[in-house]
Design a protein around this motif. Structure first.
Motif, mmCIF file in Angstrom:
data_model
loop_
_atom_site.group_PDB
_atom_site.id
_atom_site.type_symbol
_atom_site.label_atom_id
_atom_site.label_comp_id
_atom_site.label_asym_id
_atom_site.label_seq_id
_atom_site.Cartn_x
_atom_site.Cartn_y
_atom_site.Cartn_z
ATOM 1 N N ARG A 85 0.832 -1.224 0.000
ATOM 2 C CA ARG A 85 0.000 0.000 0.000
ATOM 3 C C ARG A 85 0.861 1.267 0.000
ATOM 4 O O ARG A 85 0.671 2.178 0.836
ATOM 5 C CB ARG A 85 -0.953 0.009 1.187
ATOM 6 N N VAL A 86 1.783 1.307 -0.925
ATOM 7 C CA VAL A 86 2.701 2.442 -0.991
ATOM 8 C C VAL A 86 1.977 3.652 -1.590
ATOM 9 O O VAL A 86 1.292 3.536 -2.599
ATOM 10 C CB VAL A 86 3.941 2.088 -1.853
ATOM 11 N N VAL A 87 2.122 4.814 -0.948
ATOM 12 C CA VAL A 87 1.429 6.014 -1.435
ATOM 13 C C VAL A 87 2.388 7.080 -1.955
ATOM 14 O O VAL A 87 1.973 8.075 -2.537
ATOM 15 C CB VAL A 87 0.535 6.648 -0.336
ATOM 16 N N ASP A 88 3.697 6.877 -1.709
ATOM 17 C CA ASP A 88 4.667 7.894 -2.138
ATOM 18 C C ASP A 88 5.845 7.223 -2.831
ATOM 19 O O ASP A 88 6.064 6.024 -2.677
ATOM 20 C CB ASP A 88 5.148 8.705 -0.946
ATOM 21 N N ASP A 89 6.589 8.025 -3.572
ATOM 22 C CA ASP A 89 7.733 7.477 -4.319
ATOM 23 C C ASP A 89 8.720 8.603 -4.586
ATOM 24 O O ASP A 89 8.376 9.786 -4.445
ATOM 25 C CB ASP A 89 7.208 6.861 -5.629
ATOM 26 N N ARG A 90 9.938 8.218 -5.014
ATOM 27 C CA ARG A 90 10.973 9.221 -5.294
ATOM 28 C C ARG A 90 10.650 9.973 -6.585
ATOM 29 O O ARG A 90 10.086 9.386 -7.521
ATOM 30 C CB ARG A 90 12.332 8.537 -5.419
ATOM 31 N N PRO A 91 10.996 11.227 -6.653
ATOM 32 C CA PRO A 91 10.670 11.997 -7.874
ATOM 33 C C PRO A 91 11.561 11.607 -9.053
ATOM 34 O O PRO A 91 12.758 11.402 -8.880
ATOM 35 C CB PRO A 91 10.949 13.448 -7.458
ATOM 36 N N PHE A 92 10.963 11.469 -10.221
ATOM 37 C CA PHE A 92 11.743 11.305 -11.447
ATOM 38 C C PHE A 92 12.634 12.526 -11.598
ATOM 39 O O PHE A 92 12.199 13.656 -11.315
ATOM 40 C CB PHE A 92 10.823 11.222 -12.677
ATOM 41 N N PRO A 126 15.322 15.978 -3.486
ATOM 42 C CA PRO A 126 15.017 15.514 -2.128
ATOM 43 C C PRO A 126 13.532 15.181 -1.958
ATOM 44 O O PRO A 126 12.701 15.673 -2.718
ATOM 45 C CB PRO A 126 15.384 16.729 -1.271
ATOM 46 N N GLY A 127 13.249 14.371 -0.979
ATOM 47 C CA GLY A 127 11.857 14.120 -0.594
ATOM 48 C C GLY A 127 11.137 13.146 -1.493
ATOM 49 O O GLY A 127 11.699 12.617 -2.444
ATOM 50 N N MET A 128 9.888 12.930 -1.123
ATOM 51 C CA MET A 128 9.052 11.949 -1.820
ATOM 52 C C MET A 128 7.843 12.674 -2.400
ATOM 53 O O MET A 128 7.448 13.735 -1.943
ATOM 54 C CB MET A 128 8.570 10.894 -0.823
ATOM 55 N N VAL A 129 7.248 12.031 -3.410
ATOM 56 C CA VAL A 129 6.085 12.617 -4.079
ATOM 57 C C VAL A 129 4.886 11.691 -3.869
ATOM 58 O O VAL A 129 5.030 10.469 -3.887
ATOM 59 C CB VAL A 129 6.381 12.779 -5.594
ATOM 60 N N LEU A 130 3.733 12.288 -3.652
ATOM 61 C CA LEU A 130 2.489 11.522 -3.480
ATOM 62 C C LEU A 130 2.109 10.932 -4.841
ATOM 63 O O LEU A 130 2.004 11.655 -5.830
ATOM 64 C CB LEU A 130 1.410 12.477 -2.974
ATOM 65 N N LYS A 131 1.919 9.629 -4.881
ATOM 66 C CA LYS A 131 1.674 8.941 -6.155
ATOM 67 C C LYS A 131 0.316 9.319 -6.762
ATOM 68 O O LYS A 131 -0.627 9.622 -6.047
ATOM 69 C CB LYS A 131 1.715 7.425 -5.942
ATOM 70 N N VAL A 132 0.238 9.228 -8.076
ATOM 71 C CA VAL A 132 -0.979 9.650 -8.767
ATOM 72 C C VAL A 132 -2.152 8.673 -8.583
ATOM 73 O O VAL A 132 -3.291 9.102 -8.362
ATOM 74 C CB VAL A 132 -0.704 9.932 -10.278
ATOM 75 N N GLU A 133 -1.877 7.359 -8.640
ATOM 76 C CA GLU A 133 -3.011 6.410 -8.680
ATOM 77 C C GLU A 133 -3.898 6.450 -7.431
ATOM 78 O O GLU A 133 -5.125 6.558 -7.552
ATOM 79 C CB GLU A 133 -2.551 4.958 -8.918
ATOM 80 N N PRO A 134 -3.326 6.327 -6.212
ATOM 81 C CA PRO A 134 -4.217 6.325 -5.049
ATOM 82 C C PRO A 134 -5.016 7.613 -4.904
ATOM 83 O O PRO A 134 -6.184 7.573 -4.495
ATOM 84 C CB PRO A 134 -3.279 6.139 -3.850
ATOM 85 N N GLY A 162 -2.406 17.001 0.814
ATOM 86 C CA GLY A 162 -1.140 16.415 0.382
ATOM 87 C C GLY A 162 -0.218 16.193 1.569
ATOM 88 O O GLY A 162 -0.482 16.633 2.689
ATOM 89 N N ARG A 163 0.850 15.467 1.332
ATOM 90 C CA ARG A 163 1.935 15.255 2.300
ATOM 91 C C ARG A 163 3.222 15.234 1.512
ATOM 92 O O ARG A 163 3.214 15.337 0.299
ATOM 93 C CB ARG A 163 1.780 13.898 3.005
ATOM 94 N N TYR A 164 4.323 15.061 2.150
ATOM 95 C CA TYR A 164 5.629 14.944 1.490
ATOM 96 C C TYR A 164 5.914 16.194 0.649
ATOM 97 O O TYR A 164 5.444 17.272 0.967
ATOM 98 C CB TYR A 164 5.710 13.666 0.647
ATOM 99 N N GLU A 165 6.633 16.018 -0.457
ATOM 100 C CA GLU A 165 7.014 17.187 -1.251
ATOM 101 C C GLU A 165 5.891 17.651 -2.187
ATOM 102 O O GLU A 165 6.058 18.578 -2.959
ATOM 103 C CB GLU A 165 8.277 16.893 -2.067
#
Ligand code: ADE
Length: 235
Positions: A47-54, A58-66, A113-116
């Motif tokens: 159930r991952v909701v964030d990932d590293r930016p392309f 720094p930081g993580m990005v909130l994923k588009v699908e969820p 939102g959260r993260y970056e």
């Protein structure tokens, strides 16, 4: 008025919604607030909701699908599609005028939102109304969504016991002035006394005194409001 809050941390909101004016408004059926955990729409076992930016950084990005799928699932939960509001420091800055605009809706979906920040495709696909509560960076949109719920709920008929207090508050009505000074008992505390005029019972005088107080305060603390007002009237 119905609010749907889409967040990774519903617990942040629960405490606030269970207190004071908002709690009463919910109990009396004047507003309805539903919390939705974006993680419930995350893919995969973890159930991952964030990932590293392309591209790195720094930081993580909130994923588009969820995020997109959460909004798509929540929308049909009520008849009214409502307005989708994304809380982000990049949005238009909240003020009482925008609060009034939001209060005219029957349903608001508040996306936190959260993260970056959000994957940009969330904006492309959902085209939300983006709102910031001020020029500073919060850990996420949850506190900002509470600010919106609180400010909008006050404008829902019946939420404030005394409808007048709405119009007398700062920033409401046509003139955007700060509120005048208020006092209650005791008449004297540590040598600080209540202005005589408020004790006299002459309502016309009191009204004049309060108006002058408001103007003086606004001039001293927020002269920008007076300039804004003048510009608005000239338009
Ligand atoms: N998320 C992070 N900072 C914010 C802000 N200033 N306003 C709204 N949402 C935010």
């Amino acid at each position: 008025m119905r609010f749907d809050v889409l967040t990774l941390f519903p617990g942040i909101l629960e405490g606030y919604l269970g207190q004071s004016l908002i709690k009463l408004a919910i109990e009396r059926g004047l507003i309805d607030v539903k919390l939705h955990d974006i993680r419930d729409w995350a893919h995969g076992k973890h159930r991952v909701v964030d990932d590293r930016p392309f591209g790195g950084g720094p930081g993580m990005v909130l994923k588009v699908e969820p995020v997109v799928e959460c909004v798509e699932a929540v929308r049909p939960m009520a008849d009214e599609p409502g307005r989708l509001v994304m809380l982000t420091p990049q949005g238009r800055k909240l003020d009482q005028r925008i609060v009034e605009e939001l209060a005219a809706e029957r349903r608001l979906l508040l996306l936190c939102g959260r993260y970056e920040g959000f994957d940009e495709r969330v904006r492309e696909i959902l085209e939300p109304d983006e709102i910031s509560i001020g020029d500073y960076i919060l850990g996420g949109g949850e506190v900002a969504s509470l600010v919106i719920i609180d400010a909008v709920a006050r404008l829902v008929p019946g939420v404030l016991g005394d409808e007048l207090s709405n119009r007398q508050d700062s920033f409401s009505g046509s003139e955007r002035l700060l509120e005048f000074a208020q006092y209650t008992r005791p008449r004297e505390y540590r040598g600080h006394t209540v202005p005589e005029v408020l004790l006299g019972g002459n309502h016309e005088e009191i009204s004049r005194w309060r108006d002058e107080q408001s103007r003086q305060r606004t001039r001293e603390q927020r002269a920008d409001l007076l300039r804004e007002d003048k510009n608005d009237r000239a338009q």
